[in-house]
Design a protein around this motif. Structure first.
Motif, PDB file in Angstrom:
ATOM      1  N   LEU A  61      -5.011   1.868   0.880  1.00  0.00           N
ATOM      2  CA  LEU A  61      -5.040   2.347   2.085  1.00  0.00           C
ATOM      3  C   LEU A  61      -3.302   2.604   2.184  1.00  0.00           C
ATOM      4  O   LEU A  61      -2.342   1.525   2.110  1.00  0.00           O
ATOM      5  CB  LEU A  61      -5.238   1.164   2.895  1.00  0.00           C
ATOM      6  CG  LEU A  61      -4.870   1.366   4.607  1.00  0.00           C
ATOM      7  CD1 LEU A  61      -5.711   2.768   4.850  1.00  0.00           C
ATOM      8  CD2 LEU A  61      -5.513   0.220   5.281  1.00  0.00           C
ATOM      9  N   VAL A  62      -3.152   3.895   2.685  1.00  0.00           N
ATOM     10  CA  VAL A  62      -1.775   4.457   2.710  1.00  0.00           C
ATOM     11  C   VAL A  62      -1.621   4.562   4.073  1.00  0.00           C
ATOM     12  O   VAL A  62      -2.451   5.220   4.829  1.00  0.00           O
ATOM     13  CB  VAL A  62      -1.535   5.546   2.149  1.00  0.00           C
ATOM     14  CG1 VAL A  62       0.036   6.006   2.056  1.00  0.00           C
ATOM     15  CG2 VAL A  62      -1.490   5.376   0.513  1.00  0.00           C
ATOM     16  N   VAL A  63      -0.839   3.874   4.813  1.00  0.00           N
ATOM     17  CA  VAL A  63      -0.232   4.249   6.278  1.00  0.00           C
ATOM     18  C   VAL A  63       0.924   4.878   6.445  1.00  0.00           C
ATOM     19  O   VAL A  63       1.805   4.477   5.885  1.00  0.00           O
ATOM     20  CB  VAL A  63      -0.092   2.669   6.944  1.00  0.00           C
ATOM     21  CG1 VAL A  63      -0.144   2.874   8.377  1.00  0.00           C
ATOM     22  CG2 VAL A  63      -1.579   2.049   6.660  1.00  0.00           C
ATOM     23  N   GLY A  64       1.277   5.934   7.389  1.00  0.00           N
ATOM     24  CA  GLY A  64       2.372   6.561   7.708  1.00  0.00           C
ATOM     25  C   GLY A  64       2.217   7.724   8.129  1.00  0.00           C
ATOM     26  O   GLY A  64       0.973   8.202   8.252  1.00  0.00           O
ATOM     27  N   THR A  65       3.170   8.832   8.082  1.00  0.00           N
ATOM     28  CA  THR A  65       2.815  10.249   8.478  1.00  0.00           C
ATOM     29  C   THR A  65       4.012  10.774   7.568  1.00  0.00           C
ATOM     30  O   THR A  65       4.880  10.002   6.982  1.00  0.00           O
ATOM     31  CB  THR A  65       3.109  10.714   9.631  1.00  0.00           C
ATOM     32  OG1 THR A  65       4.524  10.310  10.143  1.00  0.00           O
ATOM     33  CG2 THR A  65       2.467   9.687  10.582  1.00  0.00           C
ATOM     34  N   SER A  66       4.012  12.302   7.435  1.00  0.00           N
ATOM     35  CA  SER A  66       5.011  12.928   6.699  1.00  0.00           C
ATOM     36  C   SER A  66       6.366  12.604   7.228  1.00  0.00           C
ATOM     37  O   SER A  66       7.467  13.164   6.567  1.00  0.00           O
ATOM     38  CB  SER A  66       4.674  14.264   6.487  1.00  0.00           C
ATOM     39  OG  SER A  66       4.483  15.054   7.792  1.00  0.00           O
ATOM     40  N   GLN A  67       6.404  12.285   8.461  1.00  0.00           N
ATOM     41  CA  GLN A  67       7.711  11.943   9.130  1.00  0.00           C
ATOM     42  C   GLN A  67       8.222  10.616   8.843  1.00  0.00           C
ATOM     43  O   GLN A  67       9.302  10.264   9.200  1.00  0.00           O
ATOM     44  CB  GLN A  67       7.876  12.313  10.529  1.00  0.00           C
ATOM     45  CG  GLN A  67       7.092  13.725  10.806  1.00  0.00           C
ATOM     46  CD  GLN A  67       7.896  14.870  10.337  1.00  0.00           C
ATOM     47  OE1 GLN A  67       9.274  14.703  10.458  1.00  0.00           O
ATOM     48  NE2 GLN A  67       7.272  15.663   9.738  1.00  0.00           N
ATOM     49  N   SER A  68       7.460   9.731   8.316  1.00  0.00           N
ATOM     50  CA  SER A  68       7.912   8.270   7.997  1.00  0.00           C
ATOM     51  C   SER A  68       8.940   8.037   7.247  1.00  0.00           C
ATOM     52  O   SER A  68       8.849   8.912   5.978  1.00  0.00           O
ATOM     53  CB  SER A  68       6.668   7.343   7.751  1.00  0.00           C
ATOM     54  OG  SER A  68       5.526   7.440   8.704  1.00  0.00           O
ATOM     55  N   GLU A  69       9.708   7.196   7.474  1.00  0.00           N
ATOM     56  CA  GLU A  69      10.836   6.931   6.246  1.00  0.00           C
ATOM     57  C   GLU A  69      10.262   6.192   5.061  1.00  0.00           C
ATOM     58  O   GLU A  69      10.581   6.535   3.842  1.00  0.00           O
ATOM     59  CB  GLU A  69      11.916   5.936   6.975  1.00  0.00           C
ATOM     60  CG  GLU A  69      12.979   6.947   7.794  1.00  0.00           C
ATOM     61  CD  GLU A  69      14.046   5.648   8.052  1.00  0.00           C
ATOM     62  OE1 GLU A  69      14.450   5.074   7.308  1.00  0.00           O
ATOM     63  OE2 GLU A  69      14.495   6.085   9.132  1.00  0.00           O
ATOM     64  N   ASN A  70       9.161   5.249   5.342  1.00  0.00           N
ATOM     65  CA  ASN A  70       8.503   4.684   4.172  1.00  0.00           C
ATOM     66  C   ASN A  70       7.125   4.477   4.472  1.00  0.00           C
ATOM     67  O   ASN A  70       6.653   4.321   5.729  1.00  0.00           O
ATOM     68  CB  ASN A  70       9.049   3.307   3.944  1.00  0.00           C
ATOM     69  CG  ASN A  70      10.662   3.211   3.709  1.00  0.00           C
ATOM     70  OD1 ASN A  70      11.100   3.854   2.833  1.00  0.00           O
ATOM     71  ND2 ASN A  70      11.227   2.409   4.486  1.00  0.00           N
ATOM     72  N   LEU A  71       6.304   4.863   3.412  1.00  0.00           N
ATOM     73  CA  LEU A  71       4.928   4.601   3.534  1.00  0.00           C
ATOM     74  C   LEU A  71       4.496   3.369   3.076  1.00  0.00           C
ATOM     75  O   LEU A  71       5.111   2.729   2.283  1.00  0.00           O
ATOM     76  CB  LEU A  71       4.238   5.722   2.455  1.00  0.00           C
ATOM     77  CG  LEU A  71       4.195   7.271   2.880  1.00  0.00           C
ATOM     78  CD1 LEU A  71       3.578   8.094   1.871  1.00  0.00           C
ATOM     79  CD2 LEU A  71       3.929   7.466   4.275  1.00  0.00           C
ATOM     80  N   ILE A  72       3.623   2.938   3.852  1.00  0.00           N
ATOM     81  CA  ILE A  72       2.878   1.518   3.416  1.00  0.00           C
ATOM     82  C   ILE A  72       1.574   1.682   2.584  1.00  0.00           C
ATOM     83  O   ILE A  72       0.900   2.533   3.071  1.00  0.00           O
ATOM     84  CB  ILE A  72       2.777   0.661   4.712  1.00  0.00           C
ATOM     85  CG1 ILE A  72       3.885   0.577   5.563  1.00  0.00           C
ATOM     86  CG2 ILE A  72       1.936  -0.587   4.322  1.00  0.00           C
ATOM     87  CD1 ILE A  72       3.453   0.338   6.948  1.00  0.00           C
ATOM     88  N   ALA A  73       1.664   0.959   1.531  1.00  0.00           N
ATOM     89  CA  ALA A  73       0.579   1.247   0.609  1.00  0.00           C
ATOM     90  C   ALA A  73      -0.110  -0.229   0.297  1.00  0.00           C
ATOM     91  O   ALA A  73       0.751  -0.976  -0.349  1.00  0.00           O
ATOM     92  CB  ALA A  73       0.695   1.864  -0.440  1.00  0.00           C
ATOM     93  N   VAL A  74      -1.307  -0.487   0.526  1.00  0.00           N
ATOM     94  CA  VAL A  74      -1.938  -1.875   0.167  1.00  0.00           C
ATOM     95  C   VAL A  74      -3.470  -1.875  -0.111  1.00  0.00           C
ATOM     96  O   VAL A  74      -3.931  -0.853  -0.212  1.00  0.00           O
ATOM     97  CB  VAL A  74      -1.922  -2.711   1.204  1.00  0.00           C
ATOM     98  CG1 VAL A  74      -0.492  -3.061   1.947  1.00  0.00           C
ATOM     99  CG2 VAL A  74      -2.906  -2.361   2.365  1.00  0.00           C
ATOM    100  N   ASP A  75      -3.791  -2.790  -1.213  1.00  0.00           N
ATOM    101  CA  ASP A  75      -5.414  -2.949  -1.391  1.00  0.00           C
ATOM    102  C   ASP A  75      -5.816  -3.642   0.052  1.00  0.00           C
ATOM    103  O   ASP A  75      -5.321  -4.381   0.364  1.00  0.00           O
ATOM    104  CB  ASP A  75      -5.479  -3.939  -2.420  1.00  0.00           C
ATOM    105  CG  ASP A  75      -6.801  -4.037  -2.729  1.00  0.00           C
ATOM    106  OD1 ASP A  75      -7.521  -3.641  -2.023  1.00  0.00           O
ATOM    107  OD2 ASP A  75      -7.171  -4.206  -4.041  1.00  0.00           O
ATOM    108  N   PRO A  76      -6.523  -2.929   0.544  1.00  0.00           N
ATOM    109  CA  PRO A  76      -7.094  -3.298   1.936  1.00  0.00           C
ATOM    110  C   PRO A  76      -8.271  -4.332   1.872  1.00  0.00           C
ATOM    111  O   PRO A  76      -8.682  -4.601   2.796  1.00  0.00           O
ATOM    112  CB  PRO A  76      -7.675  -2.084   2.721  1.00  0.00           C
ATOM    113  CG  PRO A  76      -8.233  -1.252   1.437  1.00  0.00           C
ATOM    114  CD  PRO A  76      -7.251  -1.457   0.262  1.00  0.00           C
ATOM    115  N   THR A  77      -8.609  -4.891   0.748  1.00  0.00           N
ATOM    116  CA  THR A  77      -9.320  -5.830   0.540  1.00  0.00           C
ATOM    117  C   THR A  77      -8.831  -7.285   0.930  1.00  0.00           C
ATOM    118  O   THR A  77      -7.926  -7.698   0.374  1.00  0.00           O
ATOM    119  CB  THR A  77      -9.911  -6.002  -0.969  1.00  0.00           C
ATOM    120  OG1 THR A  77     -10.501  -4.666  -1.352  1.00  0.00           O
ATOM    121  CG2 THR A  77     -11.107  -7.177  -1.116  1.00  0.00           C
TER     122      THR A  77
END
Length: 137
Positions: A61-77
């Motif tokens: 699961l990647v959270v953010g937008t193209s305008q985000s400084e940092n994207l958040i990526a996790v295993d959503p389990t």
């Protein structure tokens, strides 16, 4: 040279010439540190998140937008009972609807019953693609 020796040499030569291909085929993608495309910037910007199931062997699961400084990526389990967590943009955390566990943006447990953090990944945007580093899996 006897026929049997000749056949052995030909077989050995065939095996040895195929060895680099066999090694490359058996090498895990995760060992290379490559970045893998999990979606497009348009998909991420549309919802503010991008859920990819079974990439390559896990969910991401990647959270953010193209305008985000940092994207958040996790295993959503969820580490408690295996339910899928959802991103709560207002609270800036991940929430498990099954039993109420909450996780921070870094995957850390903020509220139980979960006791183990979510697995996190490194993500970035390159051109029009959202990429996750496969050696983090």
């Amino acid at each position: 040279m006897k026929r049997r020796e000749f056949i052995n040499w030909v077989g050995l030569a065939g095996i040895s010439s195929s060895l680099p291909i066999a090694i490359a085929a058996c090498t895990s993608e995760t060992a290379s540190g490559d970045w893998q495309t999990v979606g497009t910037v348009a998909d991420l910007d549309q919802n503010g998140e991008l859920l990819v199931k079974n990439w390559p062997n896990v969910n991401v699961l990647v959270v953010g937008t193209s305008q985000s400084e940092n994207l958040i990526a996790v295993d959503p389990t969820c580490t408690h009972a295996g339910c899928t967590v959802t991103w709560q943009a207002e609270a800036k955390n991940f929430n498990c609807r099954c039993h109420g566990s909450e996780f921070g943006v870094d995957g850390s447990v903020q509220r139980g019953p979960a006791t183990e953090p979510l697995k996190t990944y490194t993500a970035k945007i390159e051109n029009d693609s959202v990429l996750v580093q496969s050696n983090k899996i």
